[in-house]
Design a protein around this motif. Structure first.
Motif, mmCIF file in Angstrom:
data_model
loop_
_atom_site.group_PDB
_atom_site.id
_atom_site.type_symbol
_atom_site.label_atom_id
_atom_site.label_comp_id
_atom_site.label_asym_id
_atom_site.label_seq_id
_atom_site.Cartn_x
_atom_site.Cartn_y
_atom_site.Cartn_z
ATOM 1 N N GLY A 1 43.895 28.258 41.858
ATOM 2 C CA GLY A 1 44.448 28.646 43.150
ATOM 3 C C GLY A 1 44.627 30.158 43.178
ATOM 4 O O GLY A 1 44.553 30.832 42.144
ATOM 5 N N PHE A 2 44.898 30.694 44.356
ATOM 6 C CA PHE A 2 44.986 32.143 44.477
ATOM 7 C C PHE A 2 46.217 32.713 43.777
ATOM 8 O O PHE A 2 46.168 33.819 43.241
ATOM 9 C CB PHE A 2 44.903 32.545 45.945
ATOM 10 C CG PHE A 2 43.525 32.281 46.495
ATOM 11 C CD1 PHE A 2 42.489 33.135 46.205
ATOM 12 C CD2 PHE A 2 43.262 31.146 47.233
ATOM 13 C CE1 PHE A 2 41.203 32.871 46.660
ATOM 14 C CE2 PHE A 2 41.989 30.878 47.696
ATOM 15 C CZ PHE A 2 40.954 31.742 47.405
ATOM 16 N N GLY A 3 47.300 31.970 43.733
ATOM 17 C CA GLY A 3 48.465 32.420 42.980
ATOM 18 C C GLY A 3 48.161 32.538 41.494
ATOM 19 O O GLY A 3 48.546 33.509 40.834
ATOM 20 N N ASP A 4 47.437 31.556 40.953
ATOM 21 C CA ASP A 4 47.054 31.609 39.537
ATOM 22 C C ASP A 4 46.049 32.729 39.272
ATOM 23 O O ASP A 4 46.037 33.320 38.185
ATOM 24 C CB ASP A 4 46.481 30.270 39.082
ATOM 25 C CG ASP A 4 47.549 29.201 38.930
ATOM 26 O OD1 ASP A 4 48.672 29.548 38.512
ATOM 27 O OD2 ASP A 4 47.258 28.031 39.233
ATOM 28 N N ARG A 5 45.213 33.019 40.243
ATOM 29 C CA ARG A 5 44.268 34.135 40.082
ATOM 30 C C ARG A 5 45.019 35.459 39.999
ATOM 31 O O ARG A 5 44.678 36.328 39.196
ATOM 32 C CB ARG A 5 43.271 34.160 41.242
ATOM 33 C CG ARG A 5 42.325 32.985 41.220
ATOM 34 C CD ARG A 5 41.404 32.980 42.404
ATOM 35 N NE ARG A 5 40.716 31.690 42.493
ATOM 36 C CZ ARG A 5 39.666 31.459 43.239
ATOM 37 N NH1 ARG A 5 39.156 32.412 43.992
ATOM 38 N NH2 ARG A 5 39.111 30.266 43.264
ATOM 39 N N ILE A 6 46.054 35.607 40.827
ATOM 40 C CA ILE A 6 46.861 36.830 40.778
ATOM 41 C C ILE A 6 47.546 36.943 39.424
ATOM 42 O O ILE A 6 47.589 38.019 38.820
ATOM 43 C CB ILE A 6 47.874 36.853 41.934
ATOM 44 C CG1 ILE A 6 47.137 36.992 43.271
ATOM 45 C CG2 ILE A 6 48.887 37.978 41.763
ATOM 46 C CD1 ILE A 6 47.998 36.714 44.485
ATOM 47 N N ALA A 7 48.079 35.832 38.925
ATOM 48 C CA ALA A 7 48.722 35.842 37.604
ATOM 49 C C ALA A 7 47.737 36.259 36.519
ATOM 50 O O ALA A 7 48.075 37.039 35.619
ATOM 51 C CB ALA A 7 49.312 34.465 37.301
ATOM 52 N N LEU A 8 46.512 35.765 36.596
ATOM 53 C CA LEU A 8 45.485 36.127 35.619
ATOM 54 C C LEU A 8 45.154 37.616 35.711
ATOM 55 O O LEU A 8 45.025 38.304 34.687
ATOM 56 C CB LEU A 8 44.229 35.278 35.830
ATOM 57 C CG LEU A 8 43.088 35.480 34.842
ATOM 58 C CD1 LEU A 8 43.534 35.221 33.408
ATOM 59 C CD2 LEU A 8 41.916 34.561 35.212
ATOM 60 N N PRO B 1 33.995 42.948 37.138
ATOM 61 C CA PRO B 1 33.101 42.300 38.120
ATOM 62 C C PRO B 1 33.501 40.853 38.418
ATOM 63 O O PRO B 1 33.390 40.391 39.559
ATOM 64 C CB PRO B 1 31.725 42.362 37.453
ATOM 65 C CG PRO B 1 31.810 43.497 36.485
ATOM 66 C CD PRO B 1 33.236 43.501 36.005
ATOM 67 N N ILE B 2 33.987 40.149 37.416
ATOM 68 C CA ILE B 2 34.458 38.775 37.633
ATOM 69 C C ILE B 2 35.701 38.803 38.514
ATOM 70 O O ILE B 2 35.818 38.036 39.474
ATOM 71 C CB ILE B 2 34.757 38.089 36.287
ATOM 72 C CG1 ILE B 2 33.485 37.965 35.449
ATOM 73 C CG2 ILE B 2 35.412 36.723 36.501
ATOM 74 C CD1 ILE B 2 33.732 37.616 34.008
ATOM 75 N N ALA B 3 36.626 39.691 38.200
ATOM 76 C CA ALA B 3 37.873 39.794 38.960
ATOM 77 C C ALA B 3 37.599 40.124 40.428
ATOM 78 O O ALA B 3 38.262 39.595 41.317
ATOM 79 C CB ALA B 3 38.770 40.860 38.335
ATOM 80 N N ARG B 4 36.622 40.962 40.680
ATOM 81 C CA ARG B 4 36.291 41.333 42.070
ATOM 82 C C ARG B 4 35.800 40.128 42.873
ATOM 83 O O ARG B 4 35.901 40.114 44.086
ATOM 84 C CB ARG B 4 35.258 42.442 42.095
ATOM 85 C CG ARG B 4 35.803 43.765 41.605
ATOM 86 C CD ARG B 4 34.912 44.927 42.038
ATOM 87 N NE ARG B 4 35.286 46.156 41.405
ATOM 88 C CZ ARG B 4 36.338 46.905 41.734
ATOM 89 N NH1 ARG B 4 37.128 46.523 42.703
ATOM 90 N NH2 ARG B 4 36.593 48.029 41.101
ATOM 91 N N ARG B 5 35.300 39.123 42.210
ATOM 92 C CA ARG B 5 34.797 37.929 42.908
ATOM 93 C C ARG B 5 35.897 36.909 43.215
ATOM 94 O O ARG B 5 35.665 35.953 43.935
ATOM 95 C CB ARG B 5 33.686 37.271 42.089
ATOM 96 C CG ARG B 5 32.474 38.184 41.944
ATOM 97 C CD ARG B 5 31.189 37.512 41.548
ATOM 98 N NE ARG B 5 31.005 36.135 41.891
ATOM 99 C CZ ARG B 5 30.537 35.678 43.068
ATOM 100 N NH1 ARG B 5 30.251 36.517 44.026
ATOM 101 N NH2 ARG B 5 30.369 34.380 43.272
#
Length: 160
Positions: free
Chosen positions: A35-42, A8-12
């Protein structure tokens, strides 16, 4: 790591702001979150650790979202890094959906380079590419060359 708790966190991630308007300084914004690149890495890390492909699916959705603009300063180097990590023999290359995500990241990187980019940001991206040329596609190489050419065309001719 329990994937069910973090999904659920990832979907946000697509709707959570990465920048916030300053409450104290007029016309000023500051970085507020990853940033969105770091979110993708996570998301890739969570996918690898949990074995749940939902995370890479969310990463693909985040990357292909047409309303999501990646920033050269905060995401440029990370996108290059992600392309190398998503290669077949690299850390995330064996994840199901890695090829699709890598292609989507390549699209975003090319779009970023085709837009206006500050010289320092372009230089940082070039530093990231150096030594990783094998990991980026011909489209990225062409976009980098065009971006460099554009930087030189913007410099006014000296009147000597």
């Amino acid at each position: 790591m329990a994937g069910d708790e973090t999904i659920p966190i990832a979907r946000r991630f697509a709707v959570l702001p990465d920048m916030k308007k300053s409450e104290t300084r007029e016309n000023s914004w500051s970085f507020y979150d990853l940033g969105f690149g770091d979110r993708i890495a996570l998301l890739l890390d969570w996918c690898k650790r949990s074995g749940d492909d939902t995370f890479i699916e969310i990463a693909i959705e985040l990357t292909t979202n047409p309303s999501r603009r990646f920033d050269p300063w905060s995401d440029g180097q990370k996108l290059v890094s992600l392309m190398t990590e998503l290669e077949e023999s690299a850390e995330y290359g064996s994840l199901r959906g890695a090829d699709k995500l890598r292609a989507a990241i390549e699209d975003k990187l090319v779009a970023m380079l085709d837009g206006y980019i500050f010289p320092d940001d372009l230089d940082n991206i070039l530093d990231s590419i150096e030594g990783n040329e094998h990991a980026i596609g011909a489209r990225v190489v062409e976009a980098v060359n065009d971006a460099m050419r554009f930087q030189f065309e913007r410099v006014p001719a000296s009147s000597t």
